[in-house]
Design a protein around this motif. Sequence first.
Motif, PDB file in Angstrom:
ATOM      1  N   GLU A  16       0.739  -1.078  -0.027  1.00  0.00           N
ATOM      2  CA  GLU A  16       0.000  -0.051  -0.064  1.00  0.00           C
ATOM      3  C   GLU A  16       1.013   1.272   0.032  1.00  0.00           C
ATOM      4  O   GLU A  16       0.614   2.121  -0.486  1.00  0.00           O
ATOM      5  N   ASP A  17       2.055   1.112   0.645  1.00  0.00           N
ATOM      6  CA  ASP A  17       2.870   2.409   0.886  1.00  0.00           C
ATOM      7  C   ASP A  17       3.428   2.601  -0.550  1.00  0.00           C
ATOM      8  O   ASP A  17       3.482   3.945  -0.999  1.00  0.00           O
ATOM      9  N   LYS A  19       2.333   2.037  -3.455  1.00  0.00           N
ATOM     10  CA  LYS A  19       1.003   2.384  -4.316  1.00  0.00           C
ATOM     11  C   LYS A  19       0.952   4.195  -4.109  1.00  0.00           C
ATOM     12  O   LYS A  19       0.852   4.755  -4.961  1.00  0.00           O
ATOM     13  N   LYS A  20       0.796   4.362  -2.838  1.00  0.00           N
ATOM     14  CA  LYS A  20       0.458   5.708  -2.268  1.00  0.00           C
ATOM     15  C   LYS A  20       1.624   6.622  -2.625  1.00  0.00           C
ATOM     16  O   LYS A  20       1.570   7.672  -2.876  1.00  0.00           O
ATOM     17  N   SER A  24       1.421   9.832  -5.099  1.00  0.00           N
ATOM     18  CA  SER A  24       1.909  11.242  -4.412  1.00  0.00           C
ATOM     19  C   SER A  24       3.026  11.875  -5.281  1.00  0.00           C
ATOM     20  O   SER A  24       2.896  12.901  -5.629  1.00  0.00           O
ATOM     21  N   TRP A  50      -4.369   2.989  -9.299  1.00  0.00           N
ATOM     22  CA  TRP A  50      -3.777   3.529  -7.994  1.00  0.00           C
ATOM     23  C   TRP A  50      -4.338   4.860  -7.879  1.00  0.00           C
ATOM     24  O   TRP A  50      -4.451   5.255  -6.869  1.00  0.00           O
ATOM     25  N   LYS A  53      -7.734   5.131  -6.891  1.00  0.00           N
ATOM     26  CA  LYS A  53      -8.013   4.522  -5.658  1.00  0.00           C
ATOM     27  C   LYS A  53      -7.651   5.327  -4.512  1.00  0.00           C
ATOM     28  O   LYS A  53      -8.110   5.527  -3.474  1.00  0.00           O
ATOM     29  N   TYR A  54      -6.219   5.929  -4.589  1.00  0.00           N
ATOM     30  CA  TYR A  54      -5.581   6.650  -3.471  1.00  0.00           C
ATOM     31  C   TYR A  54      -5.399   8.277  -3.575  1.00  0.00           C
ATOM     32  O   TYR A  54      -5.129   8.634  -2.706  1.00  0.00           O
ATOM     33  N   SER A  55      -6.068   8.691  -4.692  1.00  0.00           N
ATOM     34  CA  SER A  55      -5.539   9.923  -4.877  1.00  0.00           C
ATOM     35  C   SER A  55      -6.591  10.963  -3.965  1.00  0.00           C
ATOM     36  O   SER A  55      -7.821  10.345  -3.898  1.00  0.00           O
ATOM     37  N   THR A  56      -6.170  12.183  -3.761  1.00  0.00           N
ATOM     38  CA  THR A  56      -7.200  12.856  -2.791  1.00  0.00           C
ATOM     39  C   THR A  56      -8.049  13.693  -3.909  1.00  0.00           C
ATOM     40  O   THR A  56      -8.909  14.468  -3.080  1.00  0.00           O
TER      41      THR A  56
END
Length: 132
Positions: A16-17, A19-20, A24, A50, A53-56
């Motif tokens: 997960e890290d 991917k994030k 980022s 990703w 899924k993870y974007s702000t």
Amino acid sequence: MKANLHQIRRFRRYSEDFKKELVSLFEQGKFSVCQLERLYGVSNVTIYNWIYKYSTFNEKGYRIIEMKNSSENKLKELEAKVRELERTVGQKQIKIEFLEKMVELAKTELDIDLKKNFNTPPSAGSERTKKN
């Protein structure tokens, strides 16, 4: 042998890290999706998934369009800004040197001390100072 390699690549798992971190890097504008694909060996479809899924601020259903030359244009704009700032600093430096020379000439030629000396008493007006 190629069949095993293909099978290994197909079933990779990413933390997960990781991917994030890629999301980022994309959001900060440091790398485009194509650059991340080349750097990390992850397909662009996976990176886009990703991002959704993870974007702000990127949402699924909205297409992310990257201009091919956008990072190049941004770099050129920043380089132009640096050149402009360097030119401005150079002009200011010339002005400082000119004013310092004028103060020096006023002291030597006209016997006027324009520099602030904290140890001397205040002057009595615009009279010429006596030369020692």
